[in-house]
Design a protein around this motif. Structure first.
Motif, PDB file in Angstrom:
ATOM      1  N   PHE A  56       0.711  -1.149  -0.072  1.00 47.20           N
ATOM      2  CA  PHE A  56       0.013  -0.097  -0.026  1.00 47.20           C
ATOM      3  C   PHE A  56       0.955   1.300   0.095  1.00 47.20           C
ATOM      4  N   THR A  57       0.612   2.196  -0.690  1.00 52.43           N
ATOM      5  CA  THR A  57       1.032   3.505  -0.613  1.00 52.43           C
ATOM      6  C   THR A  57       0.194   4.699  -0.575  1.00 52.43           C
ATOM      7  N   ILE A  58       0.333   5.454   0.759  1.00 50.79           N
ATOM      8  CA  ILE A  58      -0.478   6.727   1.044  1.00 50.79           C
ATOM      9  C   ILE A  58       0.137   7.858   0.300  1.00 50.79           C
ATOM     10  N   SER A  59      -0.679   8.884  -0.245  1.00 46.62           N
ATOM     11  CA  SER A  59      -0.254   9.868  -0.700  1.00 46.62           C
ATOM     12  C   SER A  59      -1.292  11.049  -0.803  1.00 46.62           C
ATOM     13  N   ARG A  60      -0.934  12.358  -0.617  1.00 47.53           N
ATOM     14  CA  ARG A  60      -1.763  13.323  -0.555  1.00 47.53           C
ATOM     15  C   ARG A  60      -1.346  14.561  -1.608  1.00 47.53           C
ATOM     16  N   ASP A  61      -2.618  15.290  -2.105  1.00 50.50           N
ATOM     17  CA  ASP A  61      -2.491  16.366  -3.020  1.00 50.50           C
ATOM     18  C   ASP A  61      -3.192  17.465  -2.424  1.00 50.50           C
ATOM     19  N   ASN A  62      -2.077  18.241  -1.794  1.00 50.92           N
ATOM     20  CA  ASN A  62      -2.922  19.325  -1.006  1.00 50.92           C
ATOM     21  C   ASN A  62      -3.707  20.508  -1.905  1.00 50.92           C
ATOM     22  N   ALA A  63      -3.259  20.517  -3.139  1.00 50.54           N
ATOM     23  CA  ALA A  63      -3.981  21.385  -4.083  1.00 50.54           C
ATOM     24  C   ALA A  63      -5.672  20.972  -4.254  1.00 50.54           C
ATOM     25  N   ARG A  64      -5.827  19.645  -4.025  1.00 50.52           N
ATOM     26  CA  ARG A  64      -7.026  18.988  -4.325  1.00 50.52           C
ATOM     27  C   ARG A  64      -7.793  18.838  -3.043  1.00 50.52           C
ATOM     28  N   ASN A  65      -7.023  18.902  -1.825  1.00 47.54           N
ATOM     29  CA  ASN A  65      -7.361  18.682  -0.419  1.00 47.54           C
ATOM     30  C   ASN A  65      -7.909  17.331  -0.502  1.00 47.54           C
ATOM     31  N   THR A  66      -6.844  16.088  -1.028  1.00 50.09           N
ATOM     32  CA  THR A  66      -7.493  14.761  -1.148  1.00 50.09           C
ATOM     33  C   THR A  66      -6.295  13.957  -0.846  1.00 50.09           C
ATOM     34  N   VAL A  67      -6.537  12.921  -0.025  1.00 48.57           N
ATOM     35  CA  VAL A  67      -5.600  11.782   0.416  1.00 48.57           C
ATOM     36  C   VAL A  67      -5.898  10.692  -0.440  1.00 48.57           C
ATOM     37  N   TYR A  68      -4.868   9.887  -0.951  1.00 51.17           N
ATOM     38  CA  TYR A  68      -5.010   8.491  -1.570  1.00 51.17           C
ATOM     39  C   TYR A  68      -4.542   7.498  -0.781  1.00 51.17           C
ATOM     40  N   LEU A  69      -4.945   6.267  -1.058  1.00 57.50           N
ATOM     41  CA  LEU A  69      -4.446   5.024  -0.421  1.00 57.50           C
ATOM     42  C   LEU A  69      -4.451   4.043  -1.728  1.00 57.50           C
ATOM     43  N   GLN A  70      -3.318   3.920  -2.409  1.00 52.66           N
ATOM     44  CA  GLN A  70      -3.152   2.681  -3.503  1.00 52.66           C
ATOM     45  C   GLN A  70      -2.646   1.549  -2.650  1.00 52.66           C
ATOM     46  N   MET A  71      -3.699   0.546  -3.222  1.00 52.41           N
ATOM     47  CA  MET A  71      -3.609  -0.949  -2.487  1.00 52.41           C
ATOM     48  C   MET A  71      -3.326  -1.626  -3.795  1.00 52.41           C
ATOM     49  N   ASN A  72      -2.237  -2.497  -3.570  1.00 50.89           N
ATOM     50  CA  ASN A  72      -1.746  -3.420  -4.722  1.00 50.89           C
ATOM     51  C   ASN A  72      -1.569  -4.954  -4.018  1.00 50.89           C
ATOM     52  N   SER A  73      -1.403  -5.715  -4.703  1.00 50.82           N
ATOM     53  CA  SER A  73      -1.467  -7.267  -4.189  1.00 50.82           C
ATOM     54  C   SER A  73      -2.375  -7.338  -3.117  1.00 50.82           C
ATOM     55  N   LEU A  74      -3.479  -7.300  -3.298  1.00 52.34           N
ATOM     56  CA  LEU A  74      -4.657  -7.371  -2.214  1.00 52.34           C
ATOM     57  C   LEU A  74      -4.764  -8.829  -1.962  1.00 52.34           C
ATOM     58  N   LYS A  75      -5.234  -8.935  -0.506  1.00 58.37           N
ATOM     59  CA  LYS A  75      -5.416 -10.162  -0.156  1.00 58.37           C
ATOM     60  C   LYS A  75      -6.728 -10.236   0.636  1.00 58.37           C
ATOM     61  N   PRO A  76      -7.243 -11.580   0.743  1.00 59.07           N
ATOM     62  CA  PRO A  76      -8.569 -11.665   1.465  1.00 59.07           C
ATOM     63  C   PRO A  76      -8.571 -11.034   2.692  1.00 59.07           C
ATOM     64  N   GLU A  77      -7.670 -10.876   3.410  1.00 55.40           N
ATOM     65  CA  GLU A  77      -7.381 -10.411   4.930  1.00 55.40           C
ATOM     66  C   GLU A  77      -7.291  -8.738   4.872  1.00 55.40           C
ATOM     67  N   ASP A  78      -7.157  -8.294   3.587  1.00 57.42           N
ATOM     68  CA  ASP A  78      -7.633  -6.807   3.405  1.00 57.42           C
ATOM     69  C   ASP A  78      -8.915  -6.529   3.570  1.00 57.42           C
ATOM     70  N   THR A  79      -9.951  -7.260   3.292  1.00 60.21           N
ATOM     71  CA  THR A  79     -11.224  -7.015   3.388  1.00 60.21           C
ATOM     72  C   THR A  79     -11.730  -6.130   4.669  1.00 60.21           C
ATOM     73  N   ALA A  80     -12.192  -5.220   4.632  1.00 61.73           N
ATOM     74  CA  ALA A  80     -12.765  -4.121   5.731  1.00 61.73           C
ATOM     75  C   ALA A  80     -13.581  -2.945   5.050  1.00 61.73           C
ATOM     76  N   VAL A  81     -13.957  -2.197   6.069  1.00 56.82           N
ATOM     77  CA  VAL A  81     -14.486  -0.805   5.773  1.00 56.82           C
ATOM     78  C   VAL A  81     -13.216  -0.042   5.954  1.00 56.82           C
ATOM     79  N   TYR A  82     -12.775   0.750   5.206  1.00 54.92           N
ATOM     80  CA  TYR A  82     -11.678   1.659   5.119  1.00 54.92           C
ATOM     81  C   TYR A  82     -12.079   3.350   5.456  1.00 54.92           C
ATOM     82  N   SER A  83     -11.507   3.637   6.346  1.00 56.27           N
ATOM     83  CA  SER A  83     -12.345   5.169   6.981  1.00 56.27           C
ATOM     84  C   SER A  83     -11.009   6.047   6.777  1.00 56.27           C
TER      85      SER A  83
END
Length: 117
Positions: free
Chosen positions: A67-94
């Protein structure tokens, strides 16, 4: 009015990728530490990743290298890039935004991520 609005969740097969977004409004985004947390059924909410106003990042051991977290202050947005996902990553993400002096913290409503074949 402060709002943190997540998007990008969904159903993905194991090994797949998703990118979550969290758009913030009503806050001075650039001074906030932003984070992603997740909660699976029957489990406590856990930290996934955080990024400070200066861009320093922190990850849970279970997602490091995937996973990689990043932010774009110009867009007031934070991202979470999730790769190689596994069944144990299943959840509500907040999304979470917090700052000190004054001490403030806000949460989004969450987005469901399901990893299943």
């Amino acid at each position: 009015q402060v709002q943190l609005v997540e998007s990008g969740g969904g159903l993905v097969q194991p090994g797949g990728s998703l990118r979550l977004s969290c758009a913030a409004s009503g806050i001075i985004f650039r001074v906030y530490t932003m984070g992603w947390y997740r909660q699976a059924p029957g489990k406590q909410r856990e930290l996934v990743a955080t990024i400070t106003q200066g861009g320093s990042t922190n990850y849970a051991d279970s997602v490091k290298g995937r996973f990689t977290i990043s932010r774009d202050n110009a867009r007031n947005t934070v991202y979470l890039q999730m790769n190689s996902l596994k069944p144990e990553d299943t959840a509500v993400y907040s999304c979470n935004g917090r700052r000190s002096l004054p001490s403030l913290a806000y949460w989004g409503q969450g987005t469901q991520v399901t990893v299943s074949s």
